[in-house]
Design an enzyme around this catalytic site. Structure first.
Site, PDB file in Angstrom:
ATOM      1  N   ASP A   1      -9.299   6.119 -14.996  1.00 12.34           N
ATOM      2  CA  ASP A   1      -9.243   5.026 -14.014  1.00 12.34           C
ATOM      3  C   ASP A   1      -9.676   3.684 -14.605  1.00 12.34           C
ATOM      4  O   ASP A   1      -9.430   2.636 -13.993  1.00 12.34           O
ATOM      5  CB  ASP A   1     -10.136   5.339 -12.804  1.00 12.34           C
ATOM      6  CG  ASP A   1      -9.596   6.489 -11.968  1.00 12.34           C
ATOM      7  OD1 ASP A   1      -8.699   7.211 -12.457  1.00 12.34           O
ATOM      8  OD2 ASP A   1     -10.080   6.680 -10.840  1.00 12.34           O
TER       9      ASP A   1
ATOM     10  N   VAL B   1      -6.042   7.406  -2.874  1.00 14.36           N
ATOM     11  CA  VAL B   1      -7.230   7.073  -2.064  1.00 14.36           C
ATOM     12  C   VAL B   1      -7.992   5.935  -2.751  1.00 14.36           C
ATOM     13  O   VAL B   1      -8.454   6.077  -3.884  1.00 14.36           O
ATOM     14  CB  VAL B   1      -8.147   8.295  -1.885  1.00 14.36           C
ATOM     15  CG1 VAL B   1      -9.415   7.887  -1.134  1.00 14.36           C
ATOM     16  CG2 VAL B   1      -7.425   9.391  -1.136  1.00 14.36           C
TER      17      VAL B   1
ATOM     18  N   SER C   1     -28.193   2.750  -4.296  1.00 14.20           N
ATOM     19  CA  SER C   1     -27.438   2.525  -5.542  1.00 14.20           C
ATOM     20  C   SER C   1     -25.946   2.432  -5.271  1.00 14.20           C
ATOM     21  O   SER C   1     -25.227   1.762  -6.008  1.00 14.20           O
ATOM     22  CB  SER C   1     -27.661   3.686  -6.516  1.00 14.20           C
ATOM     23  OG  SER C   1     -28.912   3.596  -7.121  1.00 14.20           O
TER      24      SER C   1
ATOM     25  N   HIS D   1     -24.365   8.110 -13.121  1.00 14.33           N
ATOM     26  CA  HIS D   1     -24.731   7.077 -12.145  1.00 14.33           C
ATOM     27  C   HIS D   1     -23.986   5.763 -12.391  1.00 14.33           C
ATOM     28  O   HIS D   1     -23.450   5.147 -11.462  1.00 14.33           O
ATOM     29  CB  HIS D   1     -26.249   6.872 -12.219  1.00 14.33           C
ATOM     30  CG  HIS D   1     -26.839   6.017 -11.154  1.00 14.33           C
ATOM     31  ND1 HIS D   1     -26.931   4.645 -11.281  1.00 14.33           N
ATOM     32  CD2 HIS D   1     -27.371   6.320  -9.948  1.00 14.33           C
ATOM     33  CE1 HIS D   1     -27.506   4.155 -10.192  1.00 14.33           C
ATOM     34  NE2 HIS D   1     -27.791   5.143  -9.364  1.00 14.33           N
TER      35      HIS D   1
ATOM     36  N   ASP E   1     -26.576  -0.376 -15.946  1.00 11.07           N
ATOM     37  CA  ASP E   1     -26.839   0.980 -15.446  1.00 11.07           C
ATOM     38  C   ASP E   1     -26.856   1.956 -16.630  1.00 11.07           C
ATOM     39  O   ASP E   1     -27.242   1.572 -17.743  1.00 11.07           O
ATOM     40  CB  ASP E   1     -25.734   1.341 -14.425  1.00 11.07           C
ATOM     41  CG  ASP E   1     -26.232   2.296 -13.354  1.00 11.07           C
ATOM     42  OD1 ASP E   1     -26.519   3.449 -13.675  1.00 11.07           O
ATOM     43  OD2 ASP E   1     -26.333   1.882 -12.192  1.00 11.07           O
TER      44      ASP E   1
ATOM     45  N   ASN F   1     -34.709   3.880  -2.540  1.00 10.47           N
ATOM     46  CA  ASN F   1     -34.548   5.067  -1.679  1.00 10.47           C
ATOM     47  C   ASN F   1     -35.877   5.783  -1.434  1.00 10.47           C
ATOM     48  O   ASN F   1     -35.915   7.004  -1.391  1.00 10.47           O
ATOM     49  CB  ASN F   1     -33.592   6.073  -2.342  1.00 10.47           C
ATOM     50  CG  ASN F   1     -32.306   5.433  -2.809  1.00 10.47           C
ATOM     51  OD1 ASN F   1     -31.795   4.528  -2.168  1.00 10.47           O
ATOM     52  ND2 ASN F   1     -31.781   5.902  -3.920  1.00 10.47           N
TER      53      ASN F   1
END
Lengths: 77, 437
Positions: B190, B233, B386, B216, B181, B313
């Protein structure tokens, strides 16, 4: 006009890669990368597309093309 | 402060969504796609504090100084009825019980706030106005602040819950997952320690680093391989997988076919059991797949890599337009992934099985998906096939962990076996919604 090219060999002809690369160089292809699955990346004058396409070992020749994502701010990506 | 109730600030929408839940609102506005000028953001920001934050006085002080205005708090209304009029002159409102502040501020003010509120601030998100595709469940959702409480404190994103990724004991441990990507934000907390030097390579000429300046790639990596945000979360599937980042798209999101082919070869050579590609080009009806892509993907599969690709898309189903699966997702050796929304309906933009032999195989959550985004934004919700694709990639990694000897064909079979059937045409959804083992 010089273009980037992606050349795919027929599966049965991948074993003859070395000799084919030499032949493609003589046709004017400047080779940038060769894969073990029979895809060759290179650059040459647009006129060699037809010459390469006519070789029986070649399954396809295409100009390299770009894919483009939407801009970062787009909601759908 | 123009509107104190979160998510109810626009009169132009009919179903407003903030974060993960929808709030019935004004029904007089345009539907999605009606108006190209439909806003994506309200211009306000959520400051989301760490889960255990109890004292908001320091944050209130910073907000007061930075915004030079009144800061209201839910604690001001403990013995009083809350009303919009009572906080009309405040540019910030702190919902102490939620650990969230809603701030009307310019971007440079938000950056100043972020720098000055030292501890306790988990992330900042722009308040989004998202136009939800109408679905029946929307009617049953509770209204007002009670709904926000429910939405603000989920233990997992809707996609993680819908796929059962929060219920499995598998984490993708010792499974290599390649994300081809725009790269990854290597400074994102993270992913600290998750990517080795050997696990990153750029195939973009002139760009040596895989650092993601688009966003992205960081979003897709988060879905497939991320874990939880600081509030707990859960947003990622295979949180202990080995991440391999192949930068095959530049920082504008553009990538040559040759860069992508090189990325596929690299990932397969590095024994990545799963290769995730949320990219592609539009394919018109009647067109064949690209031979070079098929050869590369088939070779990767032969070497033990499952190759998962977005279906694309290019459709607008609400206007009757369904376009074929894009390239390279249309290659016979690839797993083409479509997207569903929170109501498990097919996404309006999702391509379908139009060209013979170039079929959608499976679907994943792909509308309003929260995941990681380059710092300082840190998290963001976006939509697309995606986003659905890395759900399938992450769950494939879980299957590989569970069955280390599985071939790509066996992983594909397991995906099909585990998938949740949906009442949708086979040409739209394939075998169903991807589910964790």
């Amino acid at each position: 006009m010089m273009v980037d090219l992606i050349i795919t060999l027929h599966k049965d002809d991948v074993k003859d890669m070395a000799s084919l690369l030499e032949r493609f160089k003589q046709e004017g292809l400047s080779i940038s990368n060769v894969t073990d699955y029979g895809v060759i990346m290179g650059r040459g004058d647009k006129s060699i597309i037809e010459k390469l396409s006519q070789q029986k070992e070649v399954e396809s020749v295409m100009e390299d093309y770009y894919t483009q994502l939407p801009p970062p701010e787009a909601d759908i990506q | 402060m123009k509107a104190p109730y979160l998510g109810l600030s626009s009169s132009r929408t009919r179903n407003l969504t903030v974060g993960l839940e929808s709030f019935p609102s004004d029904t007089s506005g345009p539907v999605p796609g009606d108006d190209l000028e439909t806003p994506l953001y309200t211009g306000r920001y959520f400051l989301i504090f760490e889960k255990d934050t109890k004292d908001f006085s320091a944050a209130a002080s910073v907000l007061n100084t930075t915004l030079n205005t009144k800061v209201a708090s839910s604690s001001d209304f403990q013995n009083d009825t809350f009303s919009e009029e009572k906080i009309a002159d405040a540019d910030a409102f702190i919902y102490e019980e939620l650990g969230v502040a809603l701030v009307s501020a310019e971007q440079h003010q938000v950056q100043a706030i972020q720098q000055q509120v030292a501890g306790g601030l988990a992330r900042i998100e722009p308040e989004m106005v998202v136009y939800a595709i109408p679905f029946e469940a929307t009617e049953a959702l509770p209204q007002g602040i009670a709904a926000f409480v429910a939405a603000a404190a989920p233990s997992a994103t809707w996609g993680i819950s819908a796929t059962g990724s929060d219920l499995t004991t598998f984490t993708g441990q010792n499974v290599r997952v390649a994300i081809l990507d725009t790269g990854l934000d290597l400074t994102h907390p993270d992913f600290a320690g998750r990517v080795t030097a050997a696990g990153q390579s750029s195939f973009v000429p002139g760009i040596a680093s895989v650092q993601d300046l688009h966003g992205h790639g960081t979003h897709c990596t988060g879905i497939a391989c991320g874990n939880s945000d600081p509030t707990g979360v859960r947003y990622g599937v295979a949180g202990k997988s080995d991440i391999y980042i192949g930068k095959v798209l530049d920082n504008t999101g553009r990538g040559a076919q040759s860069w992508i082919l090189n990325g596929i070869s690299w990932a397969a050579a590095n024994q990545c059991k799963v290769i995730s590609m949320s990219l592609g080009s539009r394919v018109f009806p009647g067109l064949a797949f690209v031979t070079a892509y098929e050869r590369a993907i088939a070779s990767a599969v032969a070497k033990g890599s499952l190759v998962v690709v977005a279906a694309g898309n290019d459709s607008s189903r609400s206007t009757g337009v369904i376009n074929p699966v894009g390239s390279p997702g249309n290659c016979p050796s690839a797993i083409a992934v479509t997207a569903v929304d929170i109501g498990l309906k097919i996404a309006d933009f999702a391509n379908g099985s139009i060209n013979p032999g170039q079929d959608v195989f499976i679907g994943g959550p792909g509308v309003n998906v929260l995941s990681s985004w380059p710092m300082p934004t840190r998290y963001r919700s976006i939509s697309g096939t995606s986003m659905a694709t890395p759900f399938v990639a992450g769950i494939s990694a879980l299957i590989c962990e569970m069955n280390p000897g599985f071939t790509p064909a066996q992983v594909k079979g397991e995906l099909s076996k585990l998938a949740q059937s949906l009442p949708l045409p086979l040409s739209d959804i394939g075998c169903g919604l991807v589910k964790a083992p």
